[in-house]
Design an enzyme around this catalytic site. Structure first.
Site, PDB file in Angstrom:
ATOM      1  N   ASP A   1       0.858  -1.183   0.000  1.00  0.00           N
ATOM      2  CA  ASP A   1       0.000   0.000   0.000  1.00  0.00           C
ATOM      3  C   ASP A   1       0.895   1.234   0.000  1.00  0.00           C
ATOM      4  O   ASP A   1       1.686   1.434   0.918  1.00  0.00           O
ATOM      5  CB  ASP A   1      -0.899  -0.019   1.239  1.00  0.00           C
ATOM      6  CG  ASP A   1      -1.961   1.065   1.212  1.00  0.00           C
ATOM      7  OD1 ASP A   1      -2.168   1.677   0.147  1.00  0.00           O
ATOM      8  OD2 ASP A   1      -2.600   1.285   2.264  1.00  0.00           O
TER       9      ASP A   1
ATOM     10  N   ASP B   1      -2.857   2.225  -6.019  1.00  0.00           N
ATOM     11  CA  ASP B   1      -1.686   2.200  -5.135  1.00  0.00           C
ATOM     12  C   ASP B   1      -1.688   1.030  -4.159  1.00  0.00           C
ATOM     13  O   ASP B   1      -0.884   1.001  -3.241  1.00  0.00           O
ATOM     14  CB  ASP B   1      -1.613   3.500  -4.339  1.00  0.00           C
ATOM     15  CG  ASP B   1      -2.804   3.689  -3.401  1.00  0.00           C
ATOM     16  OD1 ASP B   1      -3.946   3.595  -3.878  1.00  0.00           O
ATOM     17  OD2 ASP B   1      -2.589   3.908  -2.203  1.00  0.00           O
ATOM     18  N   GLU B   2      -2.550   0.057  -4.378  1.00  0.00           N
ATOM     19  CA  GLU B   2      -2.687  -1.018  -3.397  1.00  0.00           C
ATOM     20  C   GLU B   2      -2.902  -2.350  -4.109  1.00  0.00           C
ATOM     21  O   GLU B   2      -3.644  -2.429  -5.078  1.00  0.00           O
ATOM     22  CB  GLU B   2      -3.883  -0.708  -2.486  1.00  0.00           C
ATOM     23  CG  GLU B   2      -4.117  -1.700  -1.369  1.00  0.00           C
ATOM     24  CD  GLU B   2      -5.339  -1.335  -0.542  1.00  0.00           C
ATOM     25  OE1 GLU B   2      -5.613  -2.069   0.426  1.00  0.00           O
ATOM     26  OE2 GLU B   2      -6.035  -0.350  -0.861  1.00  0.00           O
TER      27      GLU B   2
END
Length: 350
Positions: free
Chosen positions: A8, A103-104
């Site tokens: 993350d 983003d994860e």
């Protein structure tokens, strides 16, 4: 036993802005819409979080909490490009990647030969390469399953890493708050607390039969998680279940007629978005209404070819639930892949 990583990026959008514009570093910064236009915060850096600012908060409230907050517009094309760079690094270690957002992601490195098969060393290498090549930091959790890996990635944020080894699961899970369990939101947590269930250790004192009696089928899931068990695989491809568009208005729409006047432009945008998809068919229509007091409702109905009249009907039903000015309207389609079976009647729900 699987080896799962959950990665993350730390305050992703804000981090990209601080990377590209050094003047934003070390000061409270948020990425979001204008306070004058009823914008909301997409994300903020840790300096801003110290003032109580968080994602989904209205920009106006954020500026009240921190009058010297620097608020910038998002640059989605840049964020997508940065995301591709990060995922390129992930693919050096495994092809079993389940993106959750830009983003994860989850990664299954169980059978990866990188770093001599050490998941911990792979996580360390990924973090180092993202920082060196992309200029951002990511926090990573390493664990035998997705549930624990996601919790671990948040454990030492920002710019941190936590490893939960198989032999440490029992000890780690025992004192874990029930609010950390996958699928437990604020209301479910309150129900658990009302029955003196505050930690996984408390749940583990109850039998599976008791959990099923008290919480229905979700009781089994809670019982499994409280023991640190999660058999969900990392899914390389995620099926889209819906597509939608919505608009927040600078001034409240005062009545139903005003809401109805905004439907055509929303439906037109939805139609264009759907036309860009491939391999999906429409299963139903939905309308979302957020009122001036921030309460919201969603109404949906199954239909293979929704007409504007159906959206209007759903809007009327939704608006009647509060019958007050509206700050946001949204419309959408429920989707289905061909071959998944015939569409079923969807429930109307709040």
């Amino acid at each position: 036993m699987r080896k799962i990583l959950h990665s993350d990026a730390d305050c992703f959008y804000a981090a990209v802005e601080m990377r590209d514009f050094p003047q934003y570093r070390g000061i409270p910064l948020a990425v979001g819409g204008s306070a004058d236009g009823r914008g909301v915060i997409a994300t903020c850096n840790y300096e801003a979080r110290a003032y109580g600012i968080h994602s989904a908060m209205s920009s106006a409230r954020a500026l009240r909490l921190c009058p010297h907050l620097t608020l910038v517009r998002g640059r989605m094309d840049v964020y997508k490009a940065v995301s591709r760079e990060i995922f390129t690094i992930y693919r050096r270690y495994t092809d079993l990647i389940e993106p959750l957002s830009l983003d994860e992601a989850f990664m299954d490195v169980s059978h990866s030969n990188a770093c001599q098969g050490s998941a911990t060393r792979m996580a360390e290498a990924i973090r180092a390469q993202v920082q060196a090549e992309v200029g951002l930091t990511v926090s990573i959790g390493v664990a035998p399953n997705k549930f624990l890996a996601k919790i671990a990635s948040d454990w030492n944020k920002p710019d941190g890493m936590k490893v939960i080894l198989p032999q440490d699961i029992e000890t780690f899970v025992r004192d874990l708050p029930v609010s950390k369990l996958h699928g437990v939101g604020k209301r479910t947590a309150e129900k658990l607390h009302a029955q003196s269930l505050f930690t996984c250790g408390d749940i583990r004192q109850l039998s599976l039969h008791t959990m099923l009696e008290r919480f229905g089928s979700f009781g089994q899931r809670l019982h499994e998680l409280a023991h640190g068990r999660d058999e969900r695989p990392v899914k390389v491809s995620r099926e889209r279940k819906s597509i939608s568009t919505e608009q927040t208005y600078s001034e409240d729409l005062p009545d139903l007629e005003a809401c109805q006047s905004r439907l055509p432009e929303l439906i037109d945008d939805l139609t264009q978005r759907y036309a860009r998809l491939q391999g999906y068919r429409i299963q139903g229509a939905l309308v979302k209404v957020k009122f001036a007091d921030f309460t919201q409702t969603t109404i949906e109905h199954s239909h293979p070819a929704p007409e504007p009249a159906l959206f209007d009907q759903l809007l009327q039903e939704g608006w009647a639930r509060r019958a007050m000015p509206v700050r946001l309207l949204g419309v959408g389609y429920r989707l289905q892949r061909p071959g998944e079976g015939e569409p079923t009647q969807l429930k109307l729900f709040e």
